[in-house]
Design a protein around this motif. Structure first.
Motif, PDB file in Angstrom:
ATOM      1  N   LEU A   5       0.815  -1.210   0.000  1.00  0.00           N
ATOM      2  CA  LEU A   5       0.000   0.000   0.000  1.00  0.00           C
ATOM      3  C   LEU A   5       0.850   1.263   0.000  1.00  0.00           C
ATOM      4  CD1 LEU A   5      -3.030  -0.759   2.356  1.00  0.00           C
ATOM      5  CD2 LEU A   5      -3.063  -0.349  -0.106  1.00  0.00           C
ATOM      6  N   CYS A   6       1.901   1.281   0.820  1.00  0.00           N
ATOM      7  CA  CYS A   6       2.736   2.476   0.888  1.00  0.00           C
ATOM      8  C   CYS A   6       3.483   2.719  -0.418  1.00  0.00           C
ATOM      9  CB  CYS A   6       3.718   2.366   2.058  1.00  0.00           C
ATOM     10  SG  CYS A   6       2.971   2.554   3.681  1.00  0.00           S
ATOM     11  N   TRP A   7       3.925   1.658  -1.063  1.00  0.00           N
ATOM     12  CA  TRP A   7       4.624   1.839  -2.337  1.00  0.00           C
ATOM     13  C   TRP A   7       3.699   2.456  -3.381  1.00  0.00           C
ATOM     14  CZ3 TRP A   7       9.459   2.084  -3.687  1.00  0.00           C
ATOM     15  CH2 TRP A   7       9.800   2.031  -5.039  1.00  0.00           C
ATOM     16  N   ILE A   8       2.420   2.078  -3.342  1.00  0.00           N
ATOM     17  CA  ILE A   8       1.464   2.607  -4.318  1.00  0.00           C
ATOM     18  C   ILE A   8       0.995   4.012  -3.948  1.00  0.00           C
ATOM     19  CG2 ILE A   8      -0.828   2.280  -5.330  1.00  0.00           C
ATOM     20  CD1 ILE A   8      -0.397  -0.752  -4.977  1.00  0.00           C
ATOM     21  N   THR A   9       0.585   4.198  -2.706  1.00  0.00           N
ATOM     22  CA  THR A   9      -0.068   5.454  -2.313  1.00  0.00           C
ATOM     23  C   THR A   9       0.899   6.607  -2.100  1.00  0.00           C
ATOM     24  OG1 THR A   9      -0.023   4.852   0.038  1.00  0.00           O
ATOM     25  CG2 THR A   9      -1.968   4.217  -1.235  1.00  0.00           C
ATOM     26  N   LEU A  10       2.176   6.334  -1.883  1.00  0.00           N
ATOM     27  CA  LEU A  10       3.137   7.410  -1.658  1.00  0.00           C
ATOM     28  C   LEU A  10       3.844   7.833  -2.938  1.00  0.00           C
ATOM     29  CD1 LEU A  10       4.810   6.257   1.692  1.00  0.00           C
ATOM     30  CD2 LEU A  10       2.857   7.779   1.358  1.00  0.00           C
ATOM     31  N   ALA A  11       3.363   7.354  -4.064  1.00  0.00           N
ATOM     32  CA  ALA A  11       4.039   7.630  -5.334  1.00  0.00           C
ATOM     33  C   ALA A  11       4.040   9.113  -5.688  1.00  0.00           C
ATOM     34  CB  ALA A  11       3.386   6.830  -6.457  1.00  0.00           C
ATOM     35  N   LYS A  12       3.051   9.881  -5.189  1.00  0.00           N
ATOM     36  CA  LYS A  12       2.954  11.295  -5.555  1.00  0.00           C
ATOM     37  C   LYS A  12       3.855  12.206  -4.720  1.00  0.00           C
ATOM     38  CE  LYS A  12      -1.778  11.150  -7.346  1.00  0.00           C
ATOM     39  NZ  LYS A  12      -1.368  11.532  -8.719  1.00  0.00           N
ATOM     40  N   LEU A  13       4.495  11.663  -3.694  1.00  0.00           N
ATOM     41  CA  LEU A  13       5.380  12.489  -2.875  1.00  0.00           C
ATOM     42  C   LEU A  13       6.605  12.922  -3.675  1.00  0.00           C
ATOM     43  CD1 LEU A  13       5.403  10.712   0.592  1.00  0.00           C
ATOM     44  CD2 LEU A  13       4.313  12.873  -0.003  1.00  0.00           C
ATOM     45  N   PRO A  14       7.152  14.108  -3.396  1.00  0.00           N
ATOM     46  CA  PRO A  14       8.346  14.573  -4.112  1.00  0.00           C
ATOM     47  C   PRO A  14       9.515  13.606  -3.926  1.00  0.00           C
ATOM     48  CG  PRO A  14       7.359  16.350  -2.826  1.00  0.00           C
ATOM     49  CD  PRO A  14       6.662  15.101  -2.427  1.00  0.00           C
TER      50      PRO A  14
END
Length: 528
Positions: A197-206
């Motif tokens: 989940l974190c690999w997918i959902t944090l993709a938009k972070l700089p």
């Protein structure tokens, strides 16, 4: 990153809630963070009720504190490092790496065959855990302005009932019905979901540049002086005399390491702990209060099960249940405090109230005796838990409101580091007080306690119940003396937090992610 909407209300879906993130994007991103927070909180809650059985199974009462100290010490050292790495290389890859390391440590802890292995693998697990909490807080701090942050933190707080109530129940059930090893293995399936989940959902972070220089000297010196300090508090007066060459040598190493660390941090291009964040009085005070609250929290959670299981006769499952009043009180006050801050922007009163309640709670625990009922200890827990709830969220919010966005990871890491440092010293120092007082009480009991003293290092609740009634009474009195002594010292330390809390200044919470001016020039209090 673009400055977001500064409106204090909750943004409509699709509208900016923070620097470049819509309300919907924040909620989606936080889904992975919620599970990561649950993972971090569950570990401590699950392991605490199992500690008496773990120590009895593997042997070594003298190493009881190090089962927790090894974990917290490693987490403490790693926290500012993870925070700084997130600033430099991007929070997504660094956060996922921390989760993976935590899971590796969990698996190895479950396979431990002796105390040395368990302590070492707990330290490895702690290295990963250091990146979980600071990663979650840094990611939220980067996305959401302080004035709006408490509303979104309410989403994070939704995991607290599961962790604080379910964790002790799971830990107690596992210990009573399966094996204490599953207190560590249970992290693995939840951790696997967290990684995905974190690999997918944090993709938009700089993403970071990956070109910065790592402050290896600072990292090494940080490890040296923290480890020396914890060893002093663990060994002083127990394994070695306070004036022994070993303790004096460690003291000299701790002082020299700290001085060298400060010098290196002043000169480093990318310091692991930028000293400029301490120019803000509010940041420094909130960090000191976080240190004290960490000292109290781990002392209570780590050693209360000893009294509950050995003296009050609770099973591992029931001792987990008996911690519920403290956890629920912390959750309710933290949620209420977050709502109050979001609505009014006022926060100064919460650290004051929290410090008073924590001190009062520890002082009440210091009055416990063999006949203290579970009802009375539950009331004491409510007082202590309410104090923790008033401080936990507030200290981090004040710290983040006092630093620039460029230092969000490092500054949050420093704040979390100070809380973990308090926990590490609290566990080692209070653990030394507990074991020393327990041994002294058995020694004072004379020849009648010789057999009990000889088996104290491997005593389990089940083994205690098999002893004659007179022997049980002697050991229970010794446990009570040890617990009340550590809470007396704990109350003395946390009383300092009351004084510090009065000096926090009511600086208005920002409605943008970063301060308009450097935090070095923090304005004079806008409130009282």
């Amino acid at each position: 990153m673009m400055a977001g909407d500064s409106a204090p209300g909750t943004p409509a879906a699709g509208q900016p809630a923070g620097p470049g993130f819509s309300h919907r994007q924040i909620l989606v991103t936080m889904s992975g963070l919620v599970i990561a927070m649950l993972l971090a909180m569950l570990d401590n809650m699950i392991v605490a009720p199992a500690l008496p059985t773990i120590v009895g199974d593997l042997g070594g009462l003298n190493h009881l504190a190090w089962v927790a100290t090894g974990y917290v010490l490693a987490s403490t050292v790693a926290t500012p490092i993870w925070g700084k790495l997130g600033d430099l290389y991007g929070r997504r890859i660094v956060f996922v790496a921390a989760v993976a390391l935590f899971l590796l440590g969990s698996a190895l802890c479950g396979m431990s065959q002796d105390m040395a292995q368990l302590i070492g693998f707990r330290a490895l697990q702690g290295l990963g855990a250091g990146g979980l909490m600071v990663g979650v807080l840094s990611i939220i701090g980067e996305m959401i302005p302080p004035r709006d942050r408490s509303k979104y933190q309410g989403v994070m707080m939704a995991v607290m009932p599961v962790a604080m109530i379910g964790g002790p129940l799971i830990g107690g059930f596992i210990t009573d019905n399966l094996s204490w090893r599953w207190a560590f293995y249970v992290n693995l399936p939840l951790g696997a979901v967290t990684l995905i989940l974190c690999w997918i959902t944090l993709a938009k972070l700089p993403k970071g540049t990956g070109k910065a220089v790592i402050d290896w000297w600072g990292t090494a010196l940080l490890t040296v002086w923290i480890t020396s300090l914890v060893l002093i508090t663990s060994w002083g007066g127990t394994q070695y005399d306070w004036d022994s060459p070993q303790i004096l040598g460690l003291a000299a190493l701790a002082v020299a390491g700290f001085v060298a660390f400060v010098i290196v941090q002043r000169r480093a291009v990318e310091p692991i702990m930028p000293l400029r964040v301490f120019k803000s009085l509010n940041f420094t005070l909130s960090g000191a209060i976080a240190f004290i609250s960490g000292f109290a929290m781990f002392g209570a959670i780590g050693f209360l099960p000893q009294f509950q299981q050995f003296v009050q006769g609770a099973s591992a499952t029931n001792s987990g249940l008996l911690l519920m009043p403290m956890m629920i009180a912390a959750m309710v006050v933290s949620l209420g405090g977050g709502a109050l801050i979001s609505k009014t922007g006022h926060y100064k009163s919460l650290p004051i109230i929290g410090s008073v309640l924590i001190t009062a709670g520890l002082a009440l625990f210091a009055t416990m005796a063999l006949d203290t009922t579970t009802t009375m200890s539950a009331l004491y827990m409510v007082v202590l838990g309410a104090g923790m709830g008033a401080i936990m969220q507030t200290s981090t919010l004040i710290a983040q409101n006092s630093i620039d966005l460029r230092d969000m990871g490092a500054g949050t890491g420093v704040s979390t580091f100070l809380r973990n440092m308090g926990s590490s010293l609290g566990i080692s120092l209070l653990g030394a007080v507990y074991t020393s007082q327990l041994a002294d009480s058995l020694a004072d009991a004379g020849p009648a306690a010789q057999n009990v003293a000889a088996s104290a290092a491997s005593m389990t609740p089940q083994a205690l119940r098999a002893l004659p009634e007179a022997a049980q009474h002697l050991f229970q009195q010794a446990v009570t003396d040890g617990v009340t002594a550590l809470f007396t010292w704990g109350a003395a330390v946390t009383a300092v937090g009351i004084v510090l809390a009065f000096f926090i200044r009511q600086v208005p919470l920002r409605s943008t992610a970063a301060p308009a001016a450097s935090p070095d020039a923090e304005p004079v209090a806008a409130g009282r």
